[in-house]
Design a protein around this motif. Sequence first.
Motif, PDB file in Angstrom:
ATOM      1  N   TYR A 121       5.399  -3.929   3.420  1.00  0.00           N
ATOM      2  CA  TYR A 121       4.768  -3.253   2.297  1.00  0.00           C
ATOM      3  C   TYR A 121       5.397  -3.785   1.008  1.00  0.00           C
ATOM      4  CZ  TYR A 121       3.503   0.151   5.939  1.00  0.00           C
ATOM      5  OH  TYR A 121       3.019   0.754   7.079  1.00  0.00           O
ATOM      6  N   GLU A 122       4.533  -4.152   0.065  1.00  0.00           N
ATOM      7  CA  GLU A 122       5.014  -4.594  -1.245  1.00  0.00           C
ATOM      8  C   GLU A 122       4.862  -3.442  -2.234  1.00  0.00           C
ATOM      9  OE1 GLU A 122       4.187  -8.052  -4.658  1.00  0.00           O
ATOM     10  OE2 GLU A 122       3.170  -8.131  -2.699  1.00  0.00           O
ATOM     11  N   ILE A 123       6.003  -2.965  -2.736  1.00  0.00           N
ATOM     12  CA  ILE A 123       6.034  -1.789  -3.597  1.00  0.00           C
ATOM     13  C   ILE A 123       6.626  -2.189  -4.943  1.00  0.00           C
ATOM     14  CG2 ILE A 123       6.848   0.580  -3.829  1.00  0.00           C
ATOM     15  CD1 ILE A 123       4.940   0.159  -1.507  1.00  0.00           C
TER      16      ILE A 123
ATOM     17  N   SER B 157      -5.191  -8.320  -1.806  1.00  0.00           N
ATOM     18  CA  SER B 157      -6.512  -8.183  -2.431  1.00  0.00           C
ATOM     19  C   SER B 157      -6.584  -7.080  -3.476  1.00  0.00           C
ATOM     20  CB  SER B 157      -7.567  -7.925  -1.349  1.00  0.00           C
ATOM     21  OG  SER B 157      -7.246  -6.755  -0.613  1.00  0.00           O
ATOM     22  N   ARG B 158      -5.778  -6.067  -3.380  1.00  0.00           N
ATOM     23  CA  ARG B 158      -5.881  -4.952  -4.318  1.00  0.00           C
ATOM     24  C   ARG B 158      -4.549  -4.237  -4.420  1.00  0.00           C
ATOM     25  NH1 ARG B 158      -8.709   0.012  -1.213  1.00  0.00           N
ATOM     26  NH2 ARG B 158      -7.990  -0.404   0.911  1.00  0.00           N
ATOM     27  N   GLN B 159      -4.525  -3.199  -5.256  1.00  0.00           N
ATOM     28  CA  GLN B 159      -3.338  -2.381  -5.445  1.00  0.00           C
ATOM     29  C   GLN B 159      -3.759  -0.938  -5.672  1.00  0.00           C
ATOM     30  OE1 GLN B 159      -1.460  -4.185  -8.853  1.00  0.00           O
ATOM     31  NE2 GLN B 159      -2.555  -2.867 -10.284  1.00  0.00           N
ATOM     32  N   LYS B 160      -2.806  -0.012  -5.432  1.00  0.00           N
ATOM     33  CA  LYS B 160      -3.138   1.405  -5.528  1.00  0.00           C
ATOM     34  C   LYS B 160      -1.899   2.162  -6.018  1.00  0.00           C
ATOM     35  CE  LYS B 160      -5.644   3.122  -2.292  1.00  0.00           C
ATOM     36  NZ  LYS B 160      -6.125   3.658  -0.983  1.00  0.00           N
ATOM     37  N   GLU B 161      -2.133   3.125  -6.933  1.00  0.00           N
ATOM     38  CA  GLU B 161      -1.057   3.990  -7.416  1.00  0.00           C
ATOM     39  C   GLU B 161      -0.850   5.127  -6.418  1.00  0.00           C
ATOM     40  OE1 GLU B 161       0.739   3.392 -10.069  1.00  0.00           O
ATOM     41  OE2 GLU B 161      -0.446   1.590 -10.560  1.00  0.00           O
ATOM     42  N   VAL B 162       0.366   5.219  -5.899  1.00  0.00           N
ATOM     43  CA  VAL B 162       0.663   6.215  -4.870  1.00  0.00           C
ATOM     44  C   VAL B 162       1.966   6.920  -5.224  1.00  0.00           C
ATOM     45  CG1 VAL B 162      -0.565   4.959  -3.053  1.00  0.00           C
ATOM     46  CG2 VAL B 162       1.888   4.548  -3.425  1.00  0.00           C
ATOM     47  N   LEU B 163       2.201   8.018  -4.523  1.00  0.00           N
ATOM     48  CA  LEU B 163       3.456   8.756  -4.634  1.00  0.00           C
ATOM     49  C   LEU B 163       4.286   8.480  -3.384  1.00  0.00           C
ATOM     50  CD1 LEU B 163       5.267  10.890  -6.048  1.00  0.00           C
ATOM     51  CD2 LEU B 163       4.036  12.639  -4.724  1.00  0.00           C
TER      52      LEU B 163
ATOM     53  N   ASN C  59       6.725   7.660  -8.305  1.00  0.00           N
ATOM     54  CA  ASN C  59       5.380   7.104  -8.500  1.00  0.00           C
ATOM     55  C   ASN C  59       5.488   5.588  -8.513  1.00  0.00           C
ATOM     56  OD1 ASN C  59       3.810   9.570  -8.812  1.00  0.00           O
ATOM     57  ND2 ASN C  59       4.885   9.837 -10.754  1.00  0.00           N
ATOM     58  N   VAL C  60       4.867   4.946  -7.529  1.00  0.00           N
ATOM     59  CA  VAL C  60       4.959   3.497  -7.379  1.00  0.00           C
ATOM     60  C   VAL C  60       3.557   2.905  -7.227  1.00  0.00           C
ATOM     61  CG1 VAL C  60       7.255   3.631  -6.332  1.00  0.00           C
ATOM     62  CG2 VAL C  60       5.218   3.690  -4.873  1.00  0.00           C
ATOM     63  N   THR C  61       3.529   1.580  -7.227  1.00  0.00           N
ATOM     64  CA  THR C  61       2.281   0.837  -7.019  1.00  0.00           C
ATOM     65  C   THR C  61       2.375   0.095  -5.699  1.00  0.00           C
ATOM     66  OG1 THR C  61       2.006   0.548  -9.404  1.00  0.00           O
ATOM     67  CG2 THR C  61       0.705  -0.874  -7.972  1.00  0.00           C
ATOM     68  N   TRP C  62       1.422   0.362  -4.829  1.00  0.00           N
ATOM     69  CA  TRP C  62       1.359  -0.294  -3.518  1.00  0.00           C
ATOM     70  C   TRP C  62       0.391  -1.464  -3.634  1.00  0.00           C
ATOM     71  CZ3 TRP C  62      -0.486   2.517   1.572  1.00  0.00           C
ATOM     72  CH2 TRP C  62      -0.357   1.626   2.642  1.00  0.00           C
ATOM     73  N   LYS C  63       0.913  -2.678  -3.448  1.00  0.00           N
ATOM     74  CA  LYS C  63       0.106  -3.884  -3.629  1.00  0.00           C
ATOM     75  C   LYS C  63      -0.131  -4.578  -2.298  1.00  0.00           C
ATOM     76  CE  LYS C  63       1.340  -5.134  -8.395  1.00  0.00           C
ATOM     77  NZ  LYS C  63       1.847  -6.206  -9.276  1.00  0.00           N
TER      78      LYS C  63
END
Length: 408
Positions: A206-208, A139-145, A132-136
Motif C-alpha cells: 500500500y502506498e500511503i 491509476s487513482r488515489q483516495k482520501e481515507v482515514l 487523514n492520509v491519501t491512499w494511492k
Amino acid sequence: ISFYKEQIQNNRKLQNLIKDIDQVSLVRRLGIPECFLLVTQRITKYPVLVERIIENTEVDTEDYKYMTKGLELIKDTISQVNSQVCEYEKVARLREIYLRLDPKTPVRLKNGQIFRKEQLMQGNRMLLCEKNVTWKTSSRQKEVLAVLLSDLLIFLQEKDQKFVFASMDTKPPVIEIQRVIVREVANEDKGMYVISACTSAMAEMYEIHASSKEERNTLMTFIRESVESCQEQELYSKLIAKLQHYQNLLQERDELIRQSLTEKQEVFAALYEETMGHKTPHKGLLLRGDAADLQQGETLLNEAIEEVEILQNMLFIRIPSGENEMQGALVRRAQTFQVPSHRKHGDAGETPDRSVGLSQKSSPIKSEHLKKTFFSETEDKLNTNSLLHGSSTSSYFPEKEVHDRVLR
C-alpha cells in the motif's frame, strides 16, 4: 463550599473578616470559593508555584527537601492524569468510530476470514493513532482515514456522515499488523509503503501519503511499535501454550503416581487382611501433605518409606519359618526410588538384623528412637512367648503397635 456559605450567612464576625481581606490588593479580588475551584482545576499550575517557593527557600533545610519531593510527586501526578485523559479520549473516539461504521459493509481479509463491524470492539483492542492520509495506486488515489489499532490497520472512508471500509484494486482495507513492514517512498518526504505479508496469500503493498513529513514519521513510528508489541505478544502466547502443555504432562504423571501408590497400598491392605484375619482399619492413602510440605518432598518420602518398611517387617515377624524362605532375613526394600542400601544377613540360626530395609542415610532422631524402642519391646515379647510355649517360632504379633502406626 457549602459549609463556607453556611458560615458566611450566620457568622457576623466572619463576614467582617472577609470584607477586610477583600480590600487587600494581594488577594486580587479572589474570594474563598474561587480559591477552592482553583485548587481542583488548575493542577498544571502547581509546578510553577512550588518552583517559586523552592527558589526562595534555603537549600539545607527540611522544608527544602519536602518541597523538592512534593514537586516530583506533583509532576508525576500530572503525567498520570494526562495519560489517563489521553487513554479515555482514545476509548471514546474508538467507540464513536464503531457507532458511525456502516454495519452492511463487511470485508474479507487476506487469510479469507470475514471482518465485521462487531469485531472492532472485541478483545483488548485499543486505538493507538488515526491520521487523514491519501491512499494511492497506479491509476487513482483516495482520501481515507487510517485507523491504527493494537493489532489492526484499517482504512475508512466517510460517506453521508458514516464510515465505510475503503477499497481500491481489490486490496483489503483491513491489515493484520503482526506481519507488516513500513518503508519510506524514495524522493517523497510525505509518502511511505505499507507491506503486508501473509503466509497463505501473496504480499500486498500500500502506498500511503500523509499531510506532512512529521505526520508520516509519526504514523510509521506507531506502526513499528505496534508490530513489535504484537510479535512480543505472539511469542508470549506461544510460551504460555508450551508451559501449559508441560503442566498437563506433569499432572498426568502425578495421576499415574497416585494410582500406583493406591494399588501398592491395596496390596499391603490385602497382606494385612490375610495375616491379621480382618480388614485394615485405615481407609485412603497414607501419604498426605499440604502446601507447607512442598519444600520437604524428599524428606517426607524417605520417612514414609521407612514407616512402610517398619510395618512390613512387623507383619512378617508372625510368619512361621517353615512356610517360606524368609526365616533368615526380613523382606528387602523394593528399589522403587533407587536408594542403595547395605544390609547384613546373619546365619540361619541367628536373629535377623531389625534394621534391615531402612535407609542408610541419616534419618531423623524421632525415627531412630522409634525403631529402637519398638524392636527392643518386640524381642522381649518374642522371648517371653517362646519360653511360655516352648517353641522357637513365636505366634505373637504386635497388633496394637500396627494399628497405632497405621492410624498415625
